[in-house]
Design a protein around this motif. Structure first.
Motif, PDB file in Angstrom:
ATOM      1  N   PHE A 274      48.600  48.468  27.506  1.00 10.74           N
ATOM      2  CA  PHE A 274      49.859  49.502  27.551  1.00 10.74           C
ATOM      3  C   PHE A 274      49.950  50.444  26.555  1.00 10.74           C
ATOM      4  O   PHE A 274      49.223  50.337  25.425  1.00 10.74           O
ATOM      5  CB  PHE A 274      51.164  48.640  27.751  1.00 10.74           C
ATOM      6  CG  PHE A 274      51.606  48.026  26.512  1.00 10.74           C
ATOM      7  CD1 PHE A 274      51.953  48.609  25.462  1.00 10.74           C
ATOM      8  CD2 PHE A 274      51.416  46.485  26.265  1.00 10.74           C
ATOM      9  CE1 PHE A 274      52.560  48.004  24.392  1.00 10.74           C
ATOM     10  CE2 PHE A 274      51.772  45.903  25.038  1.00 10.74           C
ATOM     11  CZ  PHE A 274      52.413  46.687  23.994  1.00 10.74           C
ATOM     12  N   HIS A 275      50.766  51.716  27.073  1.00 11.15           N
ATOM     13  CA  HIS A 275      50.990  52.701  25.969  1.00 11.15           C
ATOM     14  C   HIS A 275      52.503  52.785  25.988  1.00 11.15           C
ATOM     15  O   HIS A 275      53.200  52.343  26.715  1.00 11.15           O
ATOM     16  CB  HIS A 275      50.777  53.811  26.811  1.00 11.15           C
ATOM     17  CG  HIS A 275      49.157  54.059  26.927  1.00 11.15           C
ATOM     18  ND1 HIS A 275      48.239  54.966  26.242  1.00 11.15           N
ATOM     19  CD2 HIS A 275      48.591  53.942  28.227  1.00 11.15           C
ATOM     20  CE1 HIS A 275      47.235  54.857  26.820  1.00 11.15           C
ATOM     21  NE2 HIS A 275      47.198  54.455  28.024  1.00 11.15           N
ATOM     22  N   ALA A 276      53.104  52.678  24.475  1.00 14.00           N
ATOM     23  CA  ALA A 276      54.406  52.634  24.382  1.00 14.00           C
ATOM     24  C   ALA A 276      54.649  53.663  23.567  1.00 14.00           C
ATOM     25  O   ALA A 276      54.171  54.455  22.481  1.00 14.00           O
ATOM     26  CB  ALA A 276      54.814  51.392  23.481  1.00 14.00           C
ATOM     27  N   GLN A 292      62.768  54.289  24.491  1.00 13.26           N
ATOM     28  CA  GLN A 292      61.331  54.031  24.560  1.00 13.26           C
ATOM     29  C   GLN A 292      61.099  54.026  26.084  1.00 13.26           C
ATOM     30  O   GLN A 292      61.745  53.848  26.908  1.00 13.26           O
ATOM     31  CB  GLN A 292      61.280  52.362  24.116  1.00 13.26           C
ATOM     32  CG  GLN A 292      61.487  52.203  22.579  1.00 13.26           C
ATOM     33  CD  GLN A 292      61.455  50.623  22.084  1.00 13.26           C
ATOM     34  OE1 GLN A 292      62.217  50.103  21.792  1.00 13.26           O
ATOM     35  NE2 GLN A 292      60.317  50.097  22.365  1.00 13.26           N
ATOM     36  N   ALA A 293      59.604  54.311  26.041  1.00 18.51           N
ATOM     37  CA  ALA A 293      59.075  54.062  27.161  1.00 18.51           C
ATOM     38  C   ALA A 293      57.637  53.246  27.183  1.00 18.51           C
ATOM     39  O   ALA A 293      57.114  53.381  26.394  1.00 18.51           O
ATOM     40  CB  ALA A 293      58.576  55.540  27.857  1.00 18.51           C
ATOM     41  N   LEU A 294      57.535  52.644  28.262  1.00 18.98           N
ATOM     42  CA  LEU A 294      56.207  51.846  28.449  1.00 18.98           C
ATOM     43  C   LEU A 294      55.801  52.061  29.770  1.00 18.98           C
ATOM     44  O   LEU A 294      56.299  51.862  30.941  1.00 18.98           O
ATOM     45  CB  LEU A 294      56.915  50.267  28.152  1.00 18.98           C
ATOM     46  CG  LEU A 294      55.682  49.108  28.170  1.00 18.98           C
ATOM     47  CD1 LEU A 294      55.114  49.290  26.766  1.00 18.98           C
ATOM     48  CD2 LEU A 294      56.345  47.843  28.420  1.00 18.98           C
ATOM     49  N   ILE A 295      54.189  51.896  29.623  1.00 20.79           N
ATOM     50  CA  ILE A 295      53.295  51.952  30.884  1.00 20.79           C
ATOM     51  C   ILE A 295      52.199  51.180  30.691  1.00 20.79           C
ATOM     52  O   ILE A 295      51.471  51.422  29.610  1.00 20.79           O
ATOM     53  CB  ILE A 295      52.920  53.476  31.208  1.00 20.79           C
ATOM     54  CG1 ILE A 295      52.266  53.661  32.445  1.00 20.79           C
ATOM     55  CG2 ILE A 295      52.541  54.375  30.370  1.00 20.79           C
ATOM     56  CD1 ILE A 295      52.014  54.981  33.107  1.00 20.79           C
ATOM     57  N   GLY A 296      51.868  50.478  31.492  1.00 22.83           N
ATOM     58  CA  GLY A 296      50.515  49.589  31.489  1.00 22.83           C
ATOM     59  C   GLY A 296      50.359  48.702  32.867  1.00 22.83           C
ATOM     60  O   GLY A 296      50.788  49.072  33.780  1.00 22.83           O
ATOM     61  N   PHE A 309      52.845  48.192  35.385  1.00 23.49           N
ATOM     62  CA  PHE A 309      54.253  48.001  35.039  1.00 23.49           C
ATOM     63  C   PHE A 309      54.898  49.137  34.146  1.00 23.49           C
ATOM     64  O   PHE A 309      54.090  50.049  33.582  1.00 23.49           O
ATOM     65  CB  PHE A 309      54.478  46.758  34.246  1.00 23.49           C
ATOM     66  CG  PHE A 309      53.811  46.501  32.990  1.00 23.49           C
ATOM     67  CD1 PHE A 309      53.914  46.835  31.744  1.00 23.49           C
ATOM     68  CD2 PHE A 309      52.498  46.040  32.939  1.00 23.49           C
ATOM     69  CE1 PHE A 309      53.207  46.763  30.640  1.00 23.49           C
ATOM     70  CE2 PHE A 309      51.600  45.756  31.881  1.00 23.49           C
ATOM     71  CZ  PHE A 309      51.819  46.143  30.743  1.00 23.49           C
ATOM     72  N   TYR A 310      56.175  49.433  34.614  1.00 28.15           N
ATOM     73  CA  TYR A 310      56.858  50.594  33.852  1.00 28.15           C
ATOM     74  C   TYR A 310      57.810  50.249  33.253  1.00 28.15           C
ATOM     75  O   TYR A 310      58.803  49.533  33.967  1.00 28.15           O
ATOM     76  CB  TYR A 310      56.760  51.839  34.563  1.00 28.15           C
ATOM     77  CG  TYR A 310      55.416  52.235  35.328  1.00 28.15           C
ATOM     78  CD1 TYR A 310      54.760  53.082  35.059  1.00 28.15           C
ATOM     79  CD2 TYR A 310      55.156  51.711  36.772  1.00 28.15           C
ATOM     80  CE1 TYR A 310      53.561  53.515  35.541  1.00 28.15           C
ATOM     81  CE2 TYR A 310      54.174  52.048  37.228  1.00 28.15           C
ATOM     82  CZ  TYR A 310      53.368  52.809  36.783  1.00 28.15           C
ATOM     83  OH  TYR A 310      52.103  53.263  37.451  1.00 28.15           O
ATOM     84  N   ALA A 311      58.435  50.687  32.070  1.00 25.15           N
ATOM     85  CA  ALA A 311      59.937  50.348  31.818  1.00 25.15           C
ATOM     86  C   ALA A 311      60.270  51.453  30.935  1.00 25.15           C
ATOM     87  O   ALA A 311      59.623  52.131  30.240  1.00 25.15           O
ATOM     88  CB  ALA A 311      59.898  49.116  30.953  1.00 25.15           C
ATOM     89  N   ALA A 312      61.601  52.000  30.798  1.00 26.48           N
ATOM     90  CA  ALA A 312      62.113  52.879  29.952  1.00 26.48           C
ATOM     91  C   ALA A 312      63.794  52.571  29.734  1.00 26.48           C
ATOM     92  O   ALA A 312      64.271  51.932  30.349  1.00 26.48           O
ATOM     93  CB  ALA A 312      61.968  54.239  30.509  1.00 26.48           C
ATOM     94  N   ASP A 330      68.852  50.880  31.364  1.00 32.16           N
ATOM     95  CA  ASP A 330      67.311  50.613  31.406  1.00 32.16           C
ATOM     96  C   ASP A 330      66.823  50.687  32.709  1.00 32.16           C
ATOM     97  O   ASP A 330      67.745  50.622  33.785  1.00 32.16           O
ATOM     98  CB  ASP A 330      67.342  49.072  31.406  1.00 32.16           C
ATOM     99  CG  ASP A 330      67.397  48.698  29.755  1.00 32.16           C
ATOM    100  OD1 ASP A 330      66.277  48.337  29.237  1.00 32.16           O
ATOM    101  OD2 ASP A 330      68.643  48.375  29.060  1.00 32.16           O
ATOM    102  N   TRP A 331      65.607  51.156  32.757  1.00 31.40           N
ATOM    103  CA  TRP A 331      64.945  51.069  34.041  1.00 31.40           C
ATOM    104  C   TRP A 331      63.390  50.262  33.951  1.00 31.40           C
ATOM    105  O   TRP A 331      62.880  50.271  32.892  1.00 31.40           O
ATOM    106  CB  TRP A 331      64.360  52.450  34.743  1.00 31.40           C
ATOM    107  CG  TRP A 331      65.797  53.551  34.746  1.00 31.40           C
ATOM    108  CD1 TRP A 331      66.532  53.584  35.758  1.00 31.40           C
ATOM    109  CD2 TRP A 331      66.320  54.249  33.810  1.00 31.40           C
ATOM    110  NE1 TRP A 331      67.527  54.487  35.701  1.00 31.40           N
ATOM    111  CE2 TRP A 331      67.302  54.833  34.098  1.00 31.40           C
ATOM    112  CE3 TRP A 331      66.158  54.545  32.480  1.00 31.40           C
ATOM    113  CZ2 TRP A 331      68.344  55.822  33.682  1.00 31.40           C
ATOM    114  CZ3 TRP A 331      66.981  55.565  31.559  1.00 31.40           C
ATOM    115  CH2 TRP A 331      68.136  55.992  32.185  1.00 31.40           C
ATOM    116  N   TYR A 332      63.002  49.734  34.891  1.00 28.28           N
ATOM    117  CA  TYR A 332      61.702  48.838  34.868  1.00 28.28           C
ATOM    118  C   TYR A 332      61.283  48.650  36.288  1.00 28.28           C
ATOM    119  O   TYR A 332      61.980  48.724  37.289  1.00 28.28           O
ATOM    120  CB  TYR A 332      62.164  47.564  34.119  1.00 28.28           C
ATOM    121  CG  TYR A 332      63.101  46.766  34.560  1.00 28.28           C
ATOM    122  CD1 TYR A 332      62.980  45.658  35.779  1.00 28.28           C
ATOM    123  CD2 TYR A 332      64.480  46.896  34.194  1.00 28.28           C
ATOM    124  CE1 TYR A 332      64.027  45.216  36.275  1.00 28.28           C
ATOM    125  CE2 TYR A 332      65.534  46.005  34.538  1.00 28.28           C
ATOM    126  CZ  TYR A 332      65.364  45.135  35.671  1.00 28.28           C
ATOM    127  OH  TYR A 332      66.220  44.272  36.327  1.00 28.28           O
TER     128      TYR A 332
END
Length: 407
Positions: A274-276, A292-296, A309-312, A330-332
């Protein structure tokens, strides 16, 4: 096991050193939650607690010891009234920070610790000073992601060179995160504040296609820090800070696990990357903005489970004297890319969290927090009536908490 050795060593160190280097936090909570079994008891709820309850939500003992001018020792022990492991260690590491006249300073960590990804978990013991529950991103990090390894970094303080910008570059090699991705795929993101301990086990709903012998044949739990394939993972990061008011952090993580390997308990290795991206800005002494944002992606087997998966989240906190008001959105999402029909992993959701905290003194604080978490999780249809609405969830949680600390 190595994890049990960590537990024994940490408590020995706490027992035989001066108590003045020790910080303690205790938090009791009164909870009002929806009448749905929590994932911790193999239920469908994404919350830590269920129904109406009184719980010891946090007991944290943090010990820091200066061993020499260059070396420090850190350990965090946690106690909970819920979960599989009630008492254990969440962090234990030594830190090398040599005294040097150079403006670029090295640092080395060795042990069991978090990558410094979070913008919200900045209090002692990796707790949040703004919320009782963590964002979806940091709930997952607290559950599934801890590294047993070495981290090396170089940093420069802008003040020392009379510049506005400070920076830090980080690199790490680690083991023991082979199962990372299990919970995201088979349970989805959750929102809570319980950190997995050194030898912990985290349960999830027993989806028939996952646990049956005709399906994948995996257990309805994950052991987040188990080493399965002996391969070494890595992560790298960059921190940039401007005048100590604004900070940006970027991390790339790859556990390099072999997705074709599983152990005798049929706990699988998951290749997870993932990238954070983390942002934090102090607008003034009263207002803090962060997000924060997360993509992986994660892979298990020969495309048995293949998910993106994605979340922010975005959050704001306002402090005035003894009062603090905080809110977070939150979004995920988890996107299923494989063709395993009996194991659908698509899920998505959004949540809002509102917190008010009143500091009665430097040691005692009262908090009230309300959270709504709603979304859709495709594998829930196997546990409810066969309808589209059975995949939807809507969770409400209200907490009143008293926190006592000795710093």
């Amino acid at each position: 096991m190595l994890s049990r050795c960590i537990f024994i060593v940490s408590f020995c160190c706490i027992s035989f050193h001066a108590f003045s280097d020790t910080r303690l936090l205790l938090r009791g909570s009164v909870i009002s939650a929806d009448n749905a079994d929590t994932f911790q008891t193999n239920g469908v709820s994404h919350q830590r607690f269920e129904n109406n309850a009184v719980a010891l939500s946090q007991a944290v003992l943090a010990y820091d010891k200066v061993l020499s001018d260059d070396w420090q020792f850190h350990v965090v022990a946690n106690g909970y009234s819920d979960g599989e492991q009630k008492l254990g260690v969440s962090q234990l590491y030594t830190q090398y920070r040599p005294l040097t006249a150079s403006t670029i300073k090295p640092e080395i960590k060795l042990g069991f610790f978090y990558p410094a990804i979070s913008a919200e978990n900045t209090d002692m013991g990796w707790l949040s000073p703004h919320f009782l529950s963590n964002s979806a991103i940091n709930s997952w990090i607290g559950e599934e992601l801890r590294t047993f390894g070495v981290e090396a970094s170089l940093r420069q303080n802008g003040r020392q060179v009379r510049r506005d910008w400070s920076w830090k570059v980080v690199g790490s090699l680690f083991k023991g995160n082979d199962t990372t991705g299990t919970l995201l795929s088979w349970r989805g993101f959750a929102l809570h504040d319980r950190q997995s301990l050194n030898d912990d086990r985290v349960k999830f709903t027993p989806i028939p296609g996952v646990v049956s012998e005709e399906g994948i044949g995996a257990p309805a739990y994950s052991e987040p820090f188990r080493e399965i394939d002996t391969k070494t993972g890595y992560y790298g990061g960059l921190h940039l800070a401007h005048k100590r008011r604004s900070e940006l952090r970027y991390y790339y993580y790859d556990n390099r696990a072999n997705p074709l390997i599983f152990d005798p308990d049929r706990i699988y290795a998951w290749r997870t990357r993932f990238h954070a991206l983390t942002l934090r800005h102090m607008r003034n002494r009263n207002v803090t903005l962060f997000g924060q944002a997360l993509i992986g992606d994660t892979l298990m087997g020969e495309n048995i489970v293949n998910n993106d998966f994605y979340a922010a989240y975005i959050a704001a906190s306002y402090t005035h004297e003894a009062h603090q008001f905080s809110t977070r959105l939150d979004w995920y999402q988890v996107i299923d890319n494989d063709n395993t029909t009996d194991d659908p992993n698509n899920s998505r959701g959004e949540a809002i969290t509102v917190n008010y905290t009143y500091a009665m003194s430097s040691q005692i604080a009262l908090s009230a927090e309300w959270q709504v978490n709603r979304g859709r999780q495709e594998n829930l249809r196997f546990l409810n009536a066969s309808s589209v609405s059975s995949e939807n969830f809507h969770e409400n949680l209200f907490q009143l908490a008293i926190t006592y600390r000795i710093d």
